[in-house]
Each structure stands twice: as structure tokens, then as C-alpha cells.
Design a protein around this motif. Structure first.
Motif, PDB file in Angstrom:
ATOM      1  N   CYS A 184     -11.256  13.003 -23.506  1.00 25.91           N
ATOM      2  CA  CYS A 184     -10.667  11.606 -23.589  1.00 25.91           C
ATOM      3  C   CYS A 184      -9.186  11.420 -23.789  1.00 25.91           C
ATOM      4  N   MET A 185      -8.075  12.832 -23.656  1.00 23.23           N
ATOM      5  CA  MET A 185      -6.901  12.822 -23.891  1.00 23.23           C
ATOM      6  C   MET A 185      -6.651  12.229 -22.056  1.00 23.23           C
ATOM      7  N   SER A 186      -7.194  12.830 -21.253  1.00 20.58           N
ATOM      8  CA  SER A 186      -6.322  13.113 -20.255  1.00 20.58           C
ATOM      9  C   SER A 186      -7.307  11.440 -19.410  1.00 20.58           C
ATOM     10  N   LEU A 187      -7.862  11.167 -19.854  1.00 17.46           N
ATOM     11  CA  LEU A 187      -8.720   9.575 -19.823  1.00 17.46           C
ATOM     12  C   LEU A 187      -7.794   8.583 -20.176  1.00 17.46           C
ATOM     13  N   GLY A 188      -6.486   9.160 -21.721  1.00 19.92           N
ATOM     14  CA  GLY A 188      -6.135   7.470 -21.794  1.00 19.92           C
ATOM     15  C   GLY A 188      -4.763   8.248 -21.334  1.00 19.92           C
ATOM     16  N   LEU A 189      -3.985   8.750 -20.768  1.00 21.03           N
ATOM     17  CA  LEU A 189      -3.035   9.306 -19.786  1.00 21.03           C
ATOM     18  C   LEU A 189      -2.909   8.617 -18.697  1.00 21.03           C
ATOM     19  N   VAL A 190      -1.787   8.154 -18.030  1.00 23.10           N
ATOM     20  CA  VAL A 190      -1.121   7.357 -17.261  1.00 23.10           C
ATOM     21  C   VAL A 190      -1.058   8.754 -16.184  1.00 23.10           C
ATOM     22  N   GLN A 191      -0.012   9.627 -16.348  1.00 22.74           N
ATOM     23  CA  GLN A 191       0.089  10.556 -15.792  1.00 22.74           C
ATOM     24  C   GLN A 191      -0.738  11.342 -14.663  1.00 22.74           C
ATOM     25  N   TRP A 192      -1.913  10.522 -13.902  1.00 18.31           N
ATOM     26  CA  TRP A 192      -2.164  11.582 -12.720  1.00 18.31           C
ATOM     27  C   TRP A 192      -1.713  12.364 -11.872  1.00 18.31           C
ATOM     28  N   ARG A 193      -0.911  10.493 -11.358  1.00 18.72           N
ATOM     29  CA  ARG A 193       0.191  11.365 -10.218  1.00 18.72           C
ATOM     30  C   ARG A 193       1.423  10.447 -10.874  1.00 18.72           C
ATOM     31  N   GLU A 194       2.379  11.582 -10.275  1.00 19.23           N
ATOM     32  CA  GLU A 194       4.392  11.307 -10.731  1.00 19.23           C
ATOM     33  C   GLU A 194       4.561  11.072  -9.180  1.00 19.23           C
ATOM     34  N   TRP A 195       5.440   9.735  -8.659  1.00 16.82           N
ATOM     35  CA  TRP A 195       5.622   8.851  -7.876  1.00 16.82           C
ATOM     36  C   TRP A 195       7.187   9.063  -7.758  1.00 16.82           C
ATOM     37  N   GLN A 196       8.013  10.458  -6.359  1.00 12.10           N
ATOM     38  CA  GLN A 196       9.559   9.693  -6.536  1.00 12.10           C
ATOM     39  C   GLN A 196       9.222   8.646  -5.810  1.00 12.10           C
ATOM     40  N   VAL A 197      10.673   7.717  -6.245  1.00  9.00           N
ATOM     41  CA  VAL A 197      10.698   6.448  -5.438  1.00  9.00           C
ATOM     42  C   VAL A 197      12.024   6.496  -5.160  1.00  9.00           C
ATOM     43  N   SER A 198      12.862   6.572  -3.619  1.00 11.39           N
ATOM     44  CA  SER A 198      14.014   6.503  -3.614  1.00 11.39           C
ATOM     45  C   SER A 198      14.682   4.984  -3.826  1.00 11.39           C
ATOM     46  N   ASP A 199      13.640   4.207  -3.285  1.00 13.36           N
ATOM     47  CA  ASP A 199      14.821   2.395  -4.123  1.00 13.36           C
ATOM     48  C   ASP A 199      14.663   2.337  -5.342  1.00 13.36           C
ATOM     49  N   ARG A 200      15.882   1.916  -5.970  1.00 11.62           N
ATOM     50  CA  ARG A 200      15.616   2.500  -7.706  1.00 11.62           C
ATOM     51  C   ARG A 200      16.601   0.870  -8.066  1.00 11.62           C
ATOM     52  N   LYS A 201      15.675  -0.114  -6.649  1.00 16.41           N
ATOM     53  CA  LYS A 201      16.284  -1.468  -7.052  1.00 16.41           C
ATOM     54  C   LYS A 201      15.640  -2.139  -8.289  1.00 16.41           C
ATOM     55  N   VAL A 202      14.713  -1.859  -8.875  1.00 17.70           N
ATOM     56  CA  VAL A 202      13.325  -2.263  -9.564  1.00 17.70           C
ATOM     57  C   VAL A 202      13.262  -1.281 -10.437  1.00 17.70           C
ATOM     58  N   VAL A 203      12.370   0.275  -9.492  1.00 20.44           N
ATOM     59  CA  VAL A 203      11.766   1.436 -10.375  1.00 20.44           C
ATOM     60  C   VAL A 203      13.612   2.018 -10.845  1.00 20.44           C
ATOM     61  N   THR A 204      14.154   1.938 -11.216  1.00 19.86           N
ATOM     62  CA  THR A 204      15.968   2.384 -11.984  1.00 19.86           C
ATOM     63  C   THR A 204      15.732   3.953 -11.877  1.00 19.86           C
ATOM     64  N   SER A 205      14.608   4.149 -12.825  1.00 21.38           N
ATOM     65  CA  SER A 205      14.496   5.626 -13.152  1.00 21.38           C
ATOM     66  C   SER A 205      14.172   5.643 -11.946  1.00 21.38           C
ATOM     67  N   GLY A 206      13.687   5.717 -10.575  1.00 17.19           N
ATOM     68  CA  GLY A 206      13.409   7.226  -9.491  1.00 17.19           C
ATOM     69  C   GLY A 206      12.031   7.121  -9.777  1.00 17.19           C
ATOM     70  N   VAL A 207      11.388   7.420 -10.806  1.00 17.00           N
ATOM     71  CA  VAL A 207      10.231   8.040 -11.116  1.00 17.00           C
ATOM     72  C   VAL A 207       9.068   7.032 -11.777  1.00 17.00           C
ATOM     73  N   ALA A 208       7.550   6.774 -10.949  1.00 15.90           N
ATOM     74  CA  ALA A 208       6.707   5.747 -11.201  1.00 15.90           C
ATOM     75  C   ALA A 208       5.226   7.078 -11.299  1.00 15.90           C
ATOM     76  N   TRP A 209       4.317   6.199 -12.854  1.00 13.25           N
ATOM     77  CA  TRP A 209       3.566   7.092 -12.798  1.00 13.25           C
ATOM     78  C   TRP A 209       2.014   6.466 -12.530  1.00 13.25           C
ATOM     79  N   VAL A 210       1.398   7.101 -11.944  1.00 10.82           N
ATOM     80  CA  VAL A 210      -0.025   6.526 -11.189  1.00 10.82           C
ATOM     81  C   VAL A 210      -0.602   7.280 -12.350  1.00 10.82           C
ATOM     82  N   GLY A 211      -2.266   6.179 -12.683  1.00 11.47           N
ATOM     83  CA  GLY A 211      -3.217   6.816 -13.321  1.00 11.47           C
ATOM     84  C   GLY A 211      -3.864   5.852 -12.892  1.00 11.47           C
TER      85      GLY A 211
END
Length: 247
Positions: free
Chosen positions: A26-53
Motif C-alpha cells: 500500500c505504501m509503495s502504491l502511494g509513493l511518488v519516488q519510483w524513479r529518481e531523475w537527475q536533470v541538468s536544466d534547472r530553469k524550471v526543475v531548480t532542485s535538479g531532481v524529479a520523481w516519477v511514480g
């Protein structure tokens, strides 16, 4: 009915493992951190990390908010969208089915344990209840492992996702790694597998064959009077008994 409480201690532990495994799923189903993307373009993703669930894609952004604060930008991933990859679409369907099947398995395990501990029903129905519970737990584990392993393989091979423009995510990350959602789900599935195997391994106690009696070695049979005369090599004579016998 035969007393069976002492035969189901392992299944009692398996029931707890199944409950913990189902909760982790159940916890896994609700978590968004299935994939952790490292992004170099930080104009919008200023933290440089995006999560894909399997339900949402999120990232922290420091734009459009006051200085020193951040805002989490999330977009829902819908099953019918053409941009949704097959492994995420399979996760949305199979993980929900896994929760439903696992819930039925846990309910069946509670009923089977109640019958075994309180002597309700027939022995054959109790064994059938444990086996049915084990099968449901194993099926729930398989249903959750399929999307978990599929998404894990996509991360390892660095598969990309072409999100729509409103997601504000690049078409491909610089690198990606496995998030906590997949790890939690795998642990929960393994616990469900272990509990299912223990449930299926339940066996009823063997009944003694009719007409066969097991004699205790310390008991003597009436037909063998010589067994009554057992002389102890370490015993001593009673002098009082000898005096009374003499007179």
C-alpha cells in the motif's frame, strides 16, 4: 474435533508477515519516488531532481514563490494518455489488483487461524483455508512484482518518458536511479511470498492407526508378572522389615 492450535504457530507468524507485506505494498502504491531523475536544466526543475511514480510526476521548484521557499509541482499520470509508458500503465492496474487479492488473502488467513485456534469447522476445511490463503498471498506478490521489476528494468536501462508539455519535464534525464517506492514494494512482495509458502506448507497432524496401542515402557502388563519384580542394584535392605519377618 482434533486440537490444532499447536500446529498453526508458523502460520500465525506468516499472517503477521502477510499483513506487513500488504501494508508495504500500500505504501509503495502511494509513493511518488519510483524513479529518481537527475536533470541538468534547472530553469524550471531548480532542485535538479524529479520523481516519477505510477500516478504522478513531481519536482521541487523555487520559481514563482517567495525567496527561501519552494513549491512541489506535480502532474497526474493518466492511464488513457498516449504518453504513459506501458510499465507505468501496468503498475496502475496490477498494483491495485495486488492490494485487493492481498486483502482477501489476509482475511482468509484470519478466518483459518480462528478456526484452528478455537476448534471451529472440520480439519479438512482448516487445511483448505490455509492453502487458499497461501495461494492468494502468492498471487498478490506476483501481481505486484511484475510492475515493480518492469519499472526497475526501465530505470536500469535508462528508458525515457516523453511527458506532455504541461509536466515541464525534459524528454530524457541525464541519469536516473531506483527510488524508494520500488524498494518498499519489493520488500513487501518478498514478505508476501514467504507468508504464502508458509501457509501452503500447513499439514494436519497424523492420526494413530486404529487397533495399535503404544505402551509406556515404565508400565507393566498384567500378563507379564515377572515385570513387577524389579530389583534395584542400588537399593538397600530395610532392617525393620527383616526383624518383623523374623518374629
Amino acid at each position: 474435533m482434533t486440537y490444532l492450535a499447536h500446529t498453526a504457530h508458523s502460520q500465525f507468524g506468516a499472517l503477521w508477515l502477510s499483513l506487513v507485506g500488504w501494508t508495504l505494498t500500500c505504501m509503495s502504491l502511494g509513493l511518488v519516488q519510483w524513479r529518481e531523475w537527475q536533470v541538468s536544466d534547472r530553469k524550471v526543475v531548480t532542485s535538479g531532481v524529479a520523481w516519477v511514480g505510477i500516478w504522478r510526476a513531481c519536482f521541487n521548484s523555487y520559481t514563482e514563490v517567495s525567496e527561501g521557499f519552494r513549491n512541489m509541482h506535480c502532474r497526474s499520470i493518466r492511464l488513457q494518455e498516449a504518453s504513459t509508458p506501458p510499465e507505468i500503465a501496468a503498475g496502475q492496474v496490477l498494483m491495485l489488483l495486488s492490494l485487493l487479492v492481498g486483502l482477501c488473502g489476509n482475511a482468509g488467513g484470519v478466518c483459518a487461524m480462528r478456526s484452528a485456534y478455537f476448534g471451529l469447522g472440520k480439519n479438512s476445511s482448516i487445511r483448505l483455508g490455509f492453502i487458499s490463503t497461501g495461494v492468494l498471498c502468492l498471487l498478490a506478490a506476483v501481481l505486484s512484482l511484475v510492475p515493480l521489476v518492469w519499472n526497475l528494468s526501465s530505470v536500469v536501462t535508462n528508458q525515457t518518458i516523453r511527458f506532455p508539455p504541461e509536466f515541464k519535464l525534459p524528454p530524457a534525464p541525464d541519469s536516473q536511479r531506483v527510488g524508494g517506492g520500488i524498494s518498499v514494494g519489493v520488500v513487501g512482495s518478498v514478505l508476501m511470498v514467504v507468508s504464502g509458502v508458509v501457509f501452503c506448507s500447513y499439514r494436519l497432524p497424523e492420526r494413530p492407526e486404529p487397533g495399535r496401542e503404544q505402551l509406556h515402557p515404565s508400565r507393566s502388563s498384567p500378563s507379564e508378572p515377572e515385570n513387577l519384580r524389579v530389583v534395584s542394584s542400588t537399593g538397600r535392605d530395610n532392617p525393620t522389615f527383616e526383624i518383623q519377618e523374623f518374629f
